[in-house]
Design an enzyme around this catalytic site. Structure first.
Site, PDB file in Angstrom:
ATOM      1  N   GLY A 293       0.796  -1.179  -0.239  1.00 23.54           N
ATOM      2  CA  GLY A 293      -0.102  -0.062   0.050  1.00 23.54           C
ATOM      3  C   GLY A 293       0.876   1.432  -0.129  1.00 23.54           C
TER       4      GLY A 293
ATOM      5  N   GLU B 284       2.796  -8.179  -1.560  1.00 25.20           N
ATOM      6  CA  GLU B 284       1.509  -8.874  -1.106  1.00 25.20           C
ATOM      7  C   GLU B 284       1.469 -10.332  -1.015  1.00 25.20           C
ATOM      8  OE1 GLU B 284       1.882  -5.929  -2.621  1.00 25.20           O
ATOM      9  OE2 GLU B 284       0.290  -4.492  -1.627  1.00 25.20           O
TER      10      GLU B 284
HETATM   11  C1  3H9 Z   1      -0.788  -4.409   1.895  1.00 26.37           C
HETATM   12  O1  3H9 Z   1      -0.078  -3.246   1.706  1.00 26.37           O
HETATM   13  C2  3H9 Z   1      -1.871  -4.582   0.816  1.00 26.37           C
HETATM   14  C3  3H9 Z   1      -2.316  -3.087  -0.100  1.00 26.37           C
HETATM   15  O2  3H9 Z   1      -1.875  -3.560  -1.144  1.00 26.37           O
HETATM   16  C4  3H9 Z   1      -3.795  -3.132  -0.258  1.00 26.37           C
HETATM   17  C5  3H9 Z   1      -4.560  -2.615   1.049  1.00 26.37           C
HETATM   18  C6  3H9 Z   1      -5.772  -2.523   0.646  1.00 26.37           C
HETATM   19  N1  3H9 Z   1       1.655  -3.730   9.151  1.00 26.37           N
HETATM   20  O3  3H9 Z   1       9.935  -6.083  10.013  1.00 26.37           O
HETATM   21  P1  3H9 Z   1      10.403  -5.331  11.211  1.00 26.37           P
HETATM   22  C7  3H9 Z   1       5.692  -4.425  12.339  1.00 26.37           C
HETATM   23  S1  3H9 Z   1      -0.029  -5.686   2.419  1.00 26.37           S
HETATM   24  C8  3H9 Z   1       1.655  -3.877  10.594  1.00 26.37           C
HETATM   25  O4  3H9 Z   1      11.074  -5.932  12.337  1.00 26.37           O
HETATM   26  P2  3H9 Z   1      12.549  -4.087   9.805  1.00 26.37           P
HETATM   27  C9  3H9 Z   1       6.250  -5.620  12.476  1.00 26.37           C
HETATM   28  O5  3H9 Z   1       5.421  -6.612  13.095  1.00 26.37           O
HETATM   29  C10 3H9 Z   1       1.381  -5.038   3.179  1.00 26.37           C
HETATM   30  N2  3H9 Z   1       2.798  -4.197  11.136  1.00 26.37           N
HETATM   31  O6  3H9 Z   1      11.102  -4.058  10.715  1.00 26.37           O
HETATM   32  C11 3H9 Z   1       7.200  -5.158  13.697  1.00 26.37           C
HETATM   33  O7  3H9 Z   1       6.566  -5.037  14.983  1.00 26.37           O
HETATM   34  P3  3H9 Z   1       7.039  -5.381  16.449  1.00 26.37           P
HETATM   35  C12 3H9 Z   1       2.748  -5.028   2.218  1.00 26.37           C
HETATM   36  C13 3H9 Z   1       3.948  -4.222  10.638  1.00 26.37           C
HETATM   37  O8  3H9 Z   1      13.146  -2.583   9.749  1.00 26.37           O
HETATM   38  C14 3H9 Z   1       7.536  -3.808  13.472  1.00 26.37           C
HETATM   39  O9  3H9 Z   1       6.748  -3.272  12.541  1.00 26.37           O
HETATM   40  N3  3H9 Z   1       3.852  -4.692   3.092  1.00 26.37           N
HETATM   41  C15 3H9 Z   1       3.764  -3.991   8.907  1.00 26.37           C
HETATM   42  O10 3H9 Z   1      13.359  -5.004   9.919  1.00 26.37           O
HETATM   43  C16 3H9 Z   1       8.807  -3.790  12.544  1.00 26.37           C
HETATM   44  O11 3H9 Z   1       8.964  -4.707  11.750  1.00 26.37           O
HETATM   45  C17 3H9 Z   1       4.555  -5.699   3.696  1.00 26.37           C
HETATM   46  O12 3H9 Z   1       4.193  -6.979   3.448  1.00 26.37           O
HETATM   47  C18 3H9 Z   1       2.740  -3.914   8.285  1.00 26.37           C
HETATM   48  N4  3H9 Z   1       2.398  -4.017   7.139  1.00 26.37           N
HETATM   49  O13 3H9 Z   1      11.891  -3.992   8.224  1.00 26.37           O
HETATM   50  C19 3H9 Z   1       5.690  -5.109   4.415  1.00 26.37           C
HETATM   51  N5  3H9 Z   1       5.270  -4.012   8.632  1.00 26.37           N
HETATM   52  O14 3H9 Z   1       8.131  -4.363  16.560  1.00 26.37           O
HETATM   53  C20 3H9 Z   1       6.172  -5.671   5.463  1.00 26.37           C
HETATM   54  C21 3H9 Z   1       5.917  -4.237   9.749  1.00 26.37           C
HETATM   55  O15 3H9 Z   1       5.774  -5.043  17.104  1.00 26.37           O
HETATM   56  N6  3H9 Z   1       7.168  -5.218   6.408  1.00 26.37           N
HETATM   57  N7  3H9 Z   1       5.130  -4.327  10.758  1.00 26.37           N
HETATM   58  O16 3H9 Z   1       7.564  -6.837  16.292  1.00 26.37           O
HETATM   59  C22 3H9 Z   1       8.617  -5.417   6.123  1.00 26.37           C
HETATM   60  O17 3H9 Z   1       8.805  -5.975   5.098  1.00 26.37           O
HETATM   61  C23 3H9 Z   1       9.396  -4.844   7.165  1.00 26.37           C
HETATM   62  O18 3H9 Z   1       8.722  -4.581   8.316  1.00 26.37           O
HETATM   63  C24 3H9 Z   1      10.283  -3.505   6.670  1.00 26.37           C
HETATM   64  C25 3H9 Z   1      11.211  -3.150   7.713  1.00 26.37           C
HETATM   65  C26 3H9 Z   1      11.121  -3.905   5.440  1.00 26.37           C
HETATM   66  C27 3H9 Z   1       9.148  -2.346   6.269  1.00 26.37           C
END
Ligand code: 3H9
Length: 649
Positions: free
Chosen positions: A100, A123
């Site tokens: 998103g 996704e």
């Molecule tokens: C989407 O976007 C659908 C859309 O197309 C349409 C919608 C209508 N949500 O990974 P980290 C939390 S689907 C909620 O250790 P880093 C994670 O749980 C989404 N929470 O950090 C953790 O929590 P805690 C598509 C999230 O610096 C904290 O943030 N996007 C989300 O190593 C730190 O995360 C993805 O799939 C989230 N989306 O890496 C991206 N993302 O501290 C997924 C993270 O409580 N995220 N958290 O344990 C990532 O790939 C990595 O978090 C990122 C940072 C690279 C961004």
């Protein structure tokens, strides 16, 4: 405040501050929605720069909202609203613009990225497709082929590549806000490009889609989302923007409620929780600046390579000059392989080797912070190594054993400062496999344990704590899984049918073909060792095969026959004969789904026992062990999740 507005002459900045990763929860969507209205109404503002505070641009929709009913404003509407704003918006991207987040960036008229940024649509890793125009706007920006790659693999593109394929308009070094404001001022001096939704998609030939379908189906091995994402891009190429958007949204909503998406969300949160376990929150890890590895065989060299990949200088210890040379050659072969596969440049490979000093002299370990022992799996050999380490290393250096089956308490007996001793069980090839089992003894201090987890994070592994028992978590379940597979053979189910059932379930290989690849003799020798020590270990079908000289592919046959130089398993008449007396009278033929269900059910039953005995801290840790160490299909969520959620295999 989640969204704040500032004015810099005729340019406004909108700054999102929603830690930790600026996920697009409802409050943030509302804040951005209102910001568009406020800035549209301000005649002094001619352009808007969208920035994020903290470590990253918007990392995507808020995954924790996925189990709940969608709340307005919906993300696709927000992206349209930004695109339709009266002033051009410019996304200023640092960190990751994902899902998103990248969809919001595509709603902007321009995208400016920091040189270390990346953009992507991950996704499919969550079992869904982009749900706010990702599959429809991306081909309009970067073409169909790039869009297909982005949405079906979920792999992000780094800034330089994103620029080359048109996903971003500029890559800047220096202060992003300053650069983005300068970009905005420049942009206002020229006619604006079309909004992305109004751009055309260059056509592709008919064969393209068929080729992609075959390739994506092969890669995704049962995961549904990648093929559905491909279908969305195809719709974008062949239908109107509005039709394609409606199709994407319907697919997104359908998949969001699917079992696969629930399983992948479970894994997503389990992986993040594993990196920073709650019980070690208050405990500081010890510094890791220099590491040592004892043993330069396959395992030791793999561990040394993993440490080098993480930038740690490594001292490699072997017992004589020949073994030192072999250890170095093993390491060189790993890095050469990296160069061949395009993962490393020649210079990087050279630098990796330059950071290794290999010797027979334990005194070289005097200033290491951590030493991992990876020598022959024999208690006497290992204890001799730790006696040397106890003398040579600093008293605060963490000393780890990579044993897979031996009791770490016995290995550590007599070691000075036993609080710094720990088990670190890597999986082969250790520089590739993600799983790291961390096994504290009763003496291990919390600081040493925290250091094990810090090492796991530094090496890009998934660390899972395990208690002491034979095989820890993973190999203990593997034993039960293999026994369950053998039990099916005894019931009269064909070996090839069991392997096919496991493959249909989503494993890359079935239990028998996997043993043929790895060799049946390792587990056999271990059972023989236990028998020699007086333990009651029942004869397995594998024992019968090894005794007949069938140790797997390396001997031309194991559970299957192999033609010379071939890896394709052929059902074996000799095996049928060898096992003839072991089979019960034929049972009713079993469906593959029932076979897989039985195998996975046994894994989960062992997992339950492991939990009851406190060997694993939580079911999700067991799932991670199976997914990252044993090829369990990620989209099934692991054996504990799959069984608890009664997924039909
Ligand atoms: C989407 O976007 C659908 C859309 O197309 C349409 C919608 C209508 N949500 O990974 P980290 C939390 S689907 C909620 O250790 P880093 C994670 O749980 C989404 N929470 O950090 C953790 O929590 P805690 C598509 C999230 O610096 C904290 O943030 N996007 C989300 O190593 C730190 O995360 C993805 O799939 C989230 N989306 O890496 C991206 N993302 O501290 C997924 C993270 O409580 N995220 N958290 O344990 C990532 O790939 C990595 O978090 C990122 C940072 C690279 C961004």
């Amino acid at each position: 405040m989640t969204v704040s507005i500032a004015r810099h002459g005729e340019i406004a900045t909108v700054t999102i501050d929603n830690p930790p990763v600026n996920a697009l929860g409802q409050a943030l969507r509302r804040g951005l929605w209102d910001a568009v209205a406020e800035l549209d109404a301000d005649p002094a503002v001619r352009a808007v720069v969208l920035l994020c505070a903290g470590r990253t641009f918007i990392a995507g929709a808020d995954v924790s909202e996925f189990g709940k009913p969608p709340v307005e404003p919906h993300l696709p509407d927000l992206v349209d609203r930004i695109e339709g704003a009266a002033k051009p918006w410019i996304a200023a991207i640092h960190g990751s613009a994902l899902g998103g987040g990248f969809e919001v960036a595509m709603g902007c008229r321009f995208r400016v990225a920091d040189e270390a940024a990346s953009v992507g649509l991950p996704e499919v890793n969550l079992g869904i497709v982009p749900g706010a125009s990702g599959t429809v706007r991306t081909p309009r920006l970067a073409g169909v082929a790039a869009a297909v790659e982005l949405v079906t693999t979920g792999r992000p593109a780094k800034a330089a590549r994103a620029l080359a394929i048109g996903l971003v308009d500029a890559v800047v070094s220096g202060d992003l806000r300053t650069e983005a404001l300068a970009f905005a001022r420049q942009a206002l001096t020229r006619p604006l490009p079309l909004p992305v939704s109004q751009r055309a998609i260059a056509p592709v030939d008919a064969a393209f889609w068929a080729e992609q379908e075959t390739a994506v189906a092969r890669r995704s091995r049962g995961a549904a989302a990648p093929l559905r994402a491909l279908a969305c891009v195809r719709m974008a190429a062949e239908a109107s923007f509005a039709e394609a958007l409606a199709h994407e949204r319907a697919t997104f909503l359908e998949l969001r409620g699917s079992e696969q998406a629930a399983a992948l969300r479970h894994v997503f949160f389990a992986e993040r929780a594993a990196l920073r376990p709650a019980h070690l929150k208050e405990v500081a890890a010890l510094p890791l600046r220099r590491a040592g590895v004892v043993g330069g065989g396959t395992m030791g060299a793999g561990i040394a390579a993993a440490l080098r990949d993480a930038g740690l200088p490594v001292v490699l210890i072997e017992r004589d000059a020949g073994a030192v040379a072999r250890g170095l050659a093993n390491l060189q072969a790993i890095f050469d392989g990296g160069v061949r596969r395009g993962k490393l440049t020649e210079d990087q490979a050279k630098a990796r080797m330059a950071g290794v000093s290999a010797t027979t002299d334990y005194a070289a370990l005097a200033d290491t912070d951590l030493v991992v022992e990876a020598v022959f799996e024999e208690i006497g050999v290992k204890r001799a190594v730790f006696a040397e380490l106890g003398r040579a290393c600093r008293p605060d250096a963490v000393l780890a054993t990579n044993t897979s089956y031996l009791d770490p308490r016995l290995i550590a007996e007599g070691l000075p400062n036993p609080g710094r001793f720990i088990g670190l069980h890597f999986f082969s090839p250790a520089n590739v496999m993600k799983l790291l089992e961390i096994i504290p003894t009763p003496d291990t201090t919390p600081e040493t344990l925290a250091t094990g987890f810090a090492l796991g994070r530094a090496l890009g592994k998934i660390p899972v704590q395990a208690g002491i028992c034979e095989g820890f978590i993973g190999n203990r379940i593997l034993k039960r899984y293999r026994a369950a597979a053998e039990a099916l053979v005894r019931q009269g189910v064909a070996i090839a049918e069991i392997d096919a059932a496991a493959r249909d379930y989503g494993f890359a290989m079935g239990p028998f073909e996997a043993q043929d690849l790895g060799g049946l003799d390792i587990a056999f020798l271990q059972r023989e060792g236990a028998r020699a020590a007086g333990q009651q270990v029942p004869e397995t079908l594998g024992d019968i095969l090894v005794r007949a000289g069938r140790k797997g592919q390396k001997t031309g046959g194991g559970w299957y026959d192999y033609a010379p130089g071939q890896r394709r398993p052929q059902p074996s008449a000799e095996v049928t004969e060898l096992l003839a007396g072991q089979r019960l009278s034929a049972v009713a033929p079993m469906k593959r789904a029932a076979i897989a269900s039985q195998l996975v059910g046994e894994m989960a039953a062992e997992g339950d026992a492991i939990l009851d005995q406190g060997i694993a801290r939580q079911g999700s840790d067991i799932d991670l062990v199976e997914i990252h160490g044993y090829g369990f299909p990620r989209w099934r969520g692991g054996p504990m999740f799959a069984t608890r959620n009664r997924q039909a295999p």
